[in-house]
Design a protein around this motif. Structure first.
Motif, PDB file in Angstrom:
ATOM      1  N   GLN A  89     -57.379  -5.085 -29.457  1.00 29.68           N
ATOM      2  CA  GLN A  89     -57.047  -4.066 -28.473  1.00 29.68           C
ATOM      3  C   GLN A  89     -58.038  -4.072 -27.318  1.00 29.68           C
ATOM      4  O   GLN A  89     -57.711  -3.699 -26.206  1.00 29.68           O
ATOM      5  N   PHE A  90     -59.270  -4.484 -27.575  1.00 34.71           N
ATOM      6  CA  PHE A  90     -60.298  -4.462 -26.550  1.00 34.71           C
ATOM      7  C   PHE A  90     -60.539  -5.829 -25.917  1.00 34.71           C
ATOM      8  O   PHE A  90     -60.798  -5.923 -24.726  1.00 34.71           O
ATOM      9  N   VAL A  91     -60.494  -6.883 -26.713  1.00 37.96           N
ATOM     10  CA  VAL A  91     -60.802  -8.218 -26.225  1.00 37.96           C
ATOM     11  C   VAL A  91     -59.573  -9.096 -26.404  1.00 37.96           C
ATOM     12  O   VAL A  91     -59.162  -9.363 -27.527  1.00 37.96           O
ATOM     13  N   ASP A  92     -58.991  -9.521 -25.315  1.00 32.01           N
ATOM     14  CA  ASP A  92     -57.869 -10.447 -25.368  1.00 32.01           C
ATOM     15  C   ASP A  92     -58.403 -11.848 -25.113  1.00 32.01           C
ATOM     16  O   ASP A  92     -59.036 -12.095 -24.077  1.00 32.01           O
ATOM     17  N   VAL A 102     -61.329 -18.433 -24.271  1.00 32.99           N
ATOM     18  CA  VAL A 102     -61.879 -17.723 -23.120  1.00 32.99           C
ATOM     19  C   VAL A 102     -61.328 -16.307 -23.117  1.00 32.99           C
ATOM     20  O   VAL A 102     -60.311 -16.014 -23.749  1.00 32.99           O
ATOM     21  N   ILE A 103     -62.003 -15.421 -22.398  1.00 29.48           N
ATOM     22  CA  ILE A 103     -61.514 -14.054 -22.248  1.00 29.48           C
ATOM     23  C   ILE A 103     -60.341 -14.095 -21.279  1.00 29.48           C
ATOM     24  O   ILE A 103     -60.425 -14.656 -20.193  1.00 29.48           O
ATOM     25  N   SER A 104     -59.229 -13.484 -21.678  1.00 30.43           N
ATOM     26  CA  SER A 104     -58.020 -13.540 -20.854  1.00 30.43           C
ATOM     27  C   SER A 104     -58.111 -12.544 -19.699  1.00 30.43           C
ATOM     28  O   SER A 104     -58.985 -11.690 -19.647  1.00 30.43           O
ATOM     29  N   GLU A 105     -57.171 -12.674 -18.791  1.00 24.10           N
ATOM     30  CA  GLU A 105     -57.121 -11.814 -17.609  1.00 24.10           C
ATOM     31  C   GLU A 105     -56.848 -10.355 -17.972  1.00 24.10           C
ATOM     32  O   GLU A 105     -57.262  -9.452 -17.260  1.00 24.10           O
ATOM     33  N   THR A 106     -56.169 -10.107 -19.079  1.00 24.28           N
ATOM     34  CA  THR A 106     -55.778  -8.753 -19.449  1.00 24.28           C
ATOM     35  C   THR A 106     -56.809  -8.023 -20.310  1.00 24.28           C
ATOM     36  O   THR A 106     -56.587  -6.887 -20.695  1.00 24.28           O
TER      37      THR A 106
END
Length: 130
Positions: A89-92, A102-106
């Protein structure tokens, strides 16, 4: 997949192929190419092999320093959630074609596009303490 016998098999197989191709073939070729001075030619060939082995770690370290991308530390798992659903819910995370994440745009946490490593508490305990 983590398997110690598979690691041993891989090192044994690829190490044996490496020794066979990079050590024995040049030495026997040099011995045949210089039949009158076999000892000298073999000595030069083996010393070049040793010099390469001595220089390779420095070159590998320089390449790692140049190309290494440190992952972003977004905090311990306990601080952002206790189960995988809560964390998502916090890290996409987005998985790239090379398998890295990688950390996504959302994502609400972190900078989009930064490389990350997902590690559990058990993984962190195995790290050497500095």
């Amino acid at each position: 997949m983590h398997s110690l016998p598979l690691v041993y098999l891989g090192y044994g197989l690829f190490g044996g192929i490496g020794w066979g191709l990079m050590y024995l073939a040049p030495v026997t070729t040099v011995m045949k190419f210089f039949p009158d001075k076999r000892g000298l030619a073999t000595g030069i060939s083996l010393s070049a092999f040793g010099v390469g082995a001595a220089l390779a770690p420095s070159l590998i370290d320089a390449a790692l320093d140049f190309f290494f991308i440190a992952p972003e530390f977004i905090g311990p798992l306990k601080s952002i959630g206790s189960n995988v659903d809560t964390v998502n819910q916090f890290v996409d995370l987005a998985t790239l074609s090379d398998g890295s994440q990688v950390i996504s745009e959302t994502s609400q946490l972190g900078t989009a596009g930064d490389h990350v490593v997902v590690a559990t508490d058990k993984d962190l305990l195995r790290l050497p303490h500095i």
